[in-house]
Enzyme design. Structure first.
Site, PDB file in Angstrom:
ATOM      1  N   GLU A 192       1.066  -1.682   0.009  1.00  0.00           N
ATOM      2  CA  GLU A 192       0.216  -0.138  -0.187  1.00  0.00           C
ATOM      3  C   GLU A 192       0.729   1.241  -0.211  1.00  0.00           C
ATOM      4  O   GLU A 192       0.825   2.472   1.108  1.00  0.00           O
ATOM      5  CB  GLU A 192      -1.304   0.207   1.180  1.00  0.00           C
ATOM      6  CG  GLU A 192      -2.145  -1.248   1.108  1.00  0.00           C
ATOM      7  CD  GLU A 192      -3.019  -1.053   1.928  1.00  0.00           C
ATOM      8  OE1 GLU A 192      -2.367  -0.330   3.102  1.00  0.00           O
ATOM      9  OE2 GLU A 192      -4.293  -1.546   1.789  1.00  0.00           O
ATOM     10  N   GLU A 386      -5.493  -8.030  -0.784  1.00  0.00           N
ATOM     11  CA  GLU A 386      -6.501  -8.080   0.086  1.00  0.00           C
ATOM     12  C   GLU A 386      -7.900  -7.704   0.222  1.00  0.00           C
ATOM     13  O   GLU A 386      -8.047  -6.551  -0.595  1.00  0.00           O
ATOM     14  CB  GLU A 386      -5.889  -6.997   1.122  1.00  0.00           C
ATOM     15  CG  GLU A 386      -4.901  -6.862   1.681  1.00  0.00           C
ATOM     16  CD  GLU A 386      -4.498  -5.972   2.359  1.00  0.00           C
ATOM     17  OE1 GLU A 386      -4.848  -5.327   3.112  1.00  0.00           O
ATOM     18  OE2 GLU A 386      -2.671  -6.085   2.672  1.00  0.00           O
TER      19      GLU A 386
HETATM   20  C1  BGP Z   1      -4.410  -2.877   4.778  1.00  0.00           C
HETATM   21  C2  BGP Z   1      -3.640  -3.785   5.363  1.00  0.00           C
HETATM   22  C3  BGP Z   1      -3.198  -4.690   6.047  1.00  0.00           C
HETATM   23  C4  BGP Z   1      -4.746  -4.914   6.344  1.00  0.00           C
HETATM   24  C5  BGP Z   1      -5.522  -4.439   6.573  1.00  0.00           C
HETATM   25  C6  BGP Z   1      -7.117  -3.990   7.481  1.00  0.00           C
HETATM   26  O1  BGP Z   1      -4.373  -0.805   4.759  1.00  0.00           O
HETATM   27  O2  BGP Z   1      -2.832  -3.341   4.180  1.00  0.00           O
HETATM   28  O3  BGP Z   1      -2.122  -4.982   6.920  1.00  0.00           O
HETATM   29  O4  BGP Z   1      -4.463  -4.394   8.312  1.00  0.00           O
HETATM   30  O5  BGP Z   1      -5.821  -2.654   6.182  1.00  0.00           O
HETATM   31  O6  BGP Z   1      -6.820  -3.424   7.773  1.00  0.00           O
HETATM   32  P1  BGP Z   1      -6.698  -3.197   9.788  1.00  0.00           P
HETATM   33  O7  BGP Z   1      -6.566  -4.481   9.531  1.00  0.00           O
HETATM   34  O8  BGP Z   1      -6.645  -2.045  10.850  1.00  0.00           O
HETATM   35  O9  BGP Z   1      -8.398  -3.530   9.494  1.00  0.00           O
END
Ligand code: BGP
Length: 487
Positions: A192, A386
């Site tokens: 990201e 993701e």
């Molecule tokens: C994205 C990241 C992941 C993951 C996801 C969910 O930005 O790449 O690492 O964590 O977010 O976010 P969160 O874990 O804060 O719910």
């Protein structure tokens, strides 16, 4: 009647994780501290909404260095994947995974980022994990840097704000590409890259109280240095990897809609969209787009370039794009809706979408739109690395988590991926975020659960760490076995 969905035989099915959110063992095996080892679960701040708590300040780093920073450093224990990876990988194999996204914790390989030689214990750990995955027929997808920057690079150079981090990253990239050239076919450079815009610390290891440059200038300057590092890693991959292996760039994709058909709103949506397309534009095309240079000028951002930079970018264009997709945004051209640089502050509520418990709009069709637009723009394969639903949940009387809400969420998004494939988009695969409950990136909570597999651990690290299957575990196994036909 729509034809039954069937994903291509080459489509990769699996789940996605990050070292700092699963491994634990933060100071074992010769590993140095990473920026994520300072992130804390802050119950006083997090209230179920999206109050990110991953930023850390120079003052907190000084306190940590003096041994005086207190808190719940949940990412230091993760879910103990470091010791339990065999059991977890067996569960992924039981679901039929053909791929598994993970990251290599940079300070496991170079504890401060500045050593001449790598830490063999760290290299050997990932050899064991890759061997276990491959023994189960699971292809690793490896992110080189997923918010695990060596803390020393933050302490010494203030992270990616400095060009000084480029050479250490290239050295790290060359080390892991060489070591794992015969085990890893799918690589991503940074997680990201556009996250710097949201949180300079997480993405770029920058301590905002150690610079007086404006936050957006810091975000884009850090991004520029990461663009260069990413391009140099791609160039190294071209030299090191065997034919067939690929390396990509990864962004958090947010589809943007104008609040009304008013041209000014549509123009604002285009501008917002460009702040997202900017990253793959540079990574795929190897140059800065004109709209970005205009934005820097109009917003008064002074981004420093060196003579060599343009050629480095041109020589390091990627093979594919990885995206995380969780939501869409609504924007409009209204005084106060944008900050001083013209970017949206605070998402507007889309009346047609529901929200998750953390306030993230649920928009599966937005994923189909994004996939079509990315494919139309770049004509390179796209990997959805993701997508998932974080939820507060607990086992029922029968001890099982009945997560129909997660099945519904994932089904709707997978159906839209199937539609995008039928639209002609080359989608490489899908790795659901958090196939096993893990530590939240934004809030360091364990209670924001994503997994098909429940982990018995609370926000304070208490619990047996026992793994158990949720209802979605069997559902996803059937989806994979039927290549999407059961959706
Ligand atoms: C994205 C990241 C992941 C993951 C996801 C969910 O930005 O790449 O690492 O964590 O977010 O976010 P969160 O874990 O804060 O719910």
């Amino acid at each position: 009647m729509t034809a039954r969905l069937e994903f291509p035989e080459t489509f990769l099915w699996g789940g996605a994780t990050a070292a700092n959110q699963i491994e634990g063992a933060y100071d074992e095996g010769g590993k140095g501290l990473s920026t994520s080892d300072l992130a804390r679960y802050r119950p006083d701040v997090v209230n179920g909404a999206d109050n990110f708590t991953f930023e850390v300040t120079g003052a907190e780093l000084d306190a940590a260095d003096a041994g005086e920073l207190e808190g719940i450093f949940a990412k230091r224990w993760g879910i103990d994947f470091y010791h339990r990876y065999r059991e977890d990988i067996a569960l992924f194999a039981e679901m039929g995974f053909t791929t598994f996204r993970m990251s290599i914790a940079w300070p496991r390989i170079y504890p401060t980022g500045l050593e001449d030689e790598p830490n063999e214990e760290g290299l050997a750990f990932y050899d064991r994990v890759f061997d276990e995955l491959l023994a189960h027929g699971i292809q690793p997808v490896v992110t080189m840097s997923h918010y695990e920057m060596p803390l020393e690079l933050t302490r010494r150079f203030n992270g990616w704000l400095s060009r000084e981090c480029i050479a250490p990253f290239e050295k790290f990239a060359r080390t892991v590409l060489t070591r794992y050239r015969d085990k890893v076919r799918y690589w991503l450079t940074f997680n990201e890259l556009n996250m710097n815009l949201t949180s300079v610390y997480t993405g770029a290891g920058v301590l905002m109280d150690r610079t007086d440059r404006p936050v957006r200038e810091v975000a884009y300057q850090a991004t520029h240095h990461q663009f260069l590092a990413s391009a140099l890693a791609v160039k190294a991959a071209r030299e090191i990897l065997p034919a067939g292996a690929v390396i990509g760039a990864m962004i958090n994709r947010i589809e943007v809609y104008p609040a009304t058909p008013k041209p000014a709103d549509v123009l604002q949506a285009m501008r917002e969209d460009q702040t997202n397309f900017f990253y793959p534009d540079v990574a795929v095309r190897g140059r800065y787009p004109g709209y970005a240079l205009r934005y820097f000028h109009d917003a008064g951002l002074n981004i420093e370039f060196a003579e060599t930079d343009q050629q480095i970018l041109a020589d390091g264009t990627v093979d594919y794009i990885g995206i995380s997709y969780y939501m869409s945004h609504l924007t409009e051209d209204r005084p106060g809706a944008q900050d001083e640089t013209g970017l949206l502050v605070g998402a507007l509520k889309n009346p047609h979408l529901t929200l998750t418990q953390w306030g993230w709009p649920v928009d599966p069709v937005g994923l189909r739109i994004s996939l079509n637009r990315l494919w139309d723009r770049y004509q390179v394969p796209i990997f959805v690395v993701e997508n998932g639903l974080g939820a507060e949940e607990a086992p029922g009387p029968d001890g099982i988590i009945h997560d129909q809400y997660r099945i519904d969420y994932l089904r709707e998004h997978l159906i839209q991926i199937g539609e995008a494939i039928r639209d002609g988009v080359d989608v490489m695969g899908y790795t659901a975020w958090g196939p096993i409950d893990l530590i939240s990136c934004g809030t360091s909570q364990m209670s924001k659960r994503y997994g098909f597999i429940h982990v018995d651990q609370d926000n304070y690290g208490q619990g047996t760490l026992r793994r158990s299957r949720k209802d979605s575990f069997g559902w996803y196994r059937d989806v994979i076995a039927s290549r999407g036909a059961s959706l």
